[in-house]
Design an enzyme around this catalytic site. Structure first.
Site, mmCIF file in Angstrom:
data_model
loop_
_atom_site.group_PDB
_atom_site.id
_atom_site.type_symbol
_atom_site.label_atom_id
_atom_site.label_comp_id
_atom_site.label_asym_id
_atom_site.label_seq_id
_atom_site.Cartn_x
_atom_site.Cartn_y
_atom_site.Cartn_z
ATOM 1 N N HIS A 32 -1.189 -5.118 14.856
ATOM 2 C CA HIS A 32 0.189 -4.658 15.047
ATOM 3 C C HIS A 32 0.510 -4.690 16.543
ATOM 4 O O HIS A 32 -0.300 -4.247 17.352
ATOM 5 C CB HIS A 32 0.329 -3.232 14.498
ATOM 6 N N VAL B 148 4.856 -5.465 2.644
ATOM 7 C CA VAL B 148 4.152 -4.181 2.618
ATOM 8 C C VAL B 148 3.260 -4.162 1.383
ATOM 9 O O VAL B 148 3.696 -4.516 0.287
ATOM 10 C CB VAL B 148 5.162 -3.018 2.578
ATOM 11 N N GLU C 204 -2.809 3.690 3.099
ATOM 12 C CA GLU C 204 -1.628 3.575 2.237
ATOM 13 C C GLU C 204 -0.308 3.745 2.977
ATOM 14 O O GLU C 204 0.762 3.597 2.387
ATOM 15 C CB GLU C 204 -1.777 4.549 1.062
ATOM 16 N N SER D 18 -0.152 -17.648 14.700
ATOM 17 C CA SER D 18 -0.907 -17.819 15.946
ATOM 18 C C SER D 18 -2.166 -16.952 15.960
ATOM 19 O O SER D 18 -3.173 -17.331 16.559
ATOM 20 C CB SER D 18 -0.035 -17.534 17.171
ATOM 21 N N ASP E 274 1.392 0.815 8.942
ATOM 22 C CA ASP E 274 0.812 0.785 10.287
ATOM 23 C C ASP E 274 0.115 2.088 10.643
ATOM 24 O O ASP E 274 0.155 2.544 11.793
ATOM 25 C CB ASP E 274 1.876 0.400 11.338
#
Ligand code: GRF
Length: 202
Positions: free
Chosen positions: A109, A92, A142, A12, A145
């Site tokens: 996020h 990840v 690195e 979305s 989040d």
């Protein structure tokens, strides 16, 4: 600016980017929609609009993350991508990939970072009893989040909220925030100084 969008699921946020381009609010070129999941509905929407799509399935690479990420990197480079957008990309990324796209890799996020990193951020917010939740667009470094925060949008948490209702309220904000940040990026308005993001006024 040529962007590559990495997706794993419903897409979305990718759709919100395409909608913003179509409505004239955002002037970027989507060079590639790339998914690790061949079933991602995002691939169908992109293909309908004649945007190049590609699947790089992590399962084909076993435990070799570097080979998986090298394939992602090669696909993005071959389409001339300038900036990579993680829009619900559920793998990840290791330093191998992140270093190659330093300051050209952004993520969205569903929390007000640095609170509630990782999976199920909305559930984490409900469990913590916070009164405000929201979403963050940030450069990817690195960590998980982490990375310089570009923009955030907050929503109230209601006593009656379930994980679904809160997620839906946050998602509405995500769909506005991500195209807006891309608009700033394309306009050359975003810079990073000492890990802090500055957005130039016009
Ligand atoms: C969004 O909540 C986004 O913040 C998170 O993953 C979800 C992706 O949703 N990173 P969609 O695939 O864009 O609909």
């Amino acid at each position: 600016m040529n962007i590559g969008i990495l997706v794993s699921g419903r897409g979305s946020n990718m759709a919100a980017i395409l909608d913003a381009i179509q409505s004239g609010d955002l002037n970027v070129n989507v060079s590639l929609v790339l998914s690790n999941n061949p079933q991602s509905p995002a691939l169908r929407r992109a293909a309908r609009e004649n945007i190049p799509t590609k699947v790089v399935n992590h399962r084909d690479y076993g435990k070799d993350r570097e080979a998986f990420e090298a394939a992602l990197d090669a696909a993005l480079r071959s389409e001339g991508v300038d900036c990579v957008v993680l829009a619900g990309f559920m793998r990840v990324l290791t330093p191998f990939f992140v270093r190659r796209w330093k300051e050209r890799l952004i993520n969205i996020h569903p929390s007000l970072l640095p609170a509630f990193r990782g999976l199920h951020a909305q559930r984490q917010a409900l469990e913590a009893g916070v009164k405000l939740a929201g979403c963050t667009v940030h450069f990817v470094d690195e960590g998980t989040d982490t990375g310089p925060i570009i923009a955030q949008s907050a929503v109230p948490v209601l006593d009656t909220d379930s994980e679904d209702t809160l997620s839906a309220r946050i998602l509405e904000e995500e769909h506005k925030l991500l195209p807006l940040v891309l608009h700033w990026l394309a306009g050359g308005r975003i810079s990073i100084e000492n890990d802090r993001v500055r957005i130039a006024r016009i």
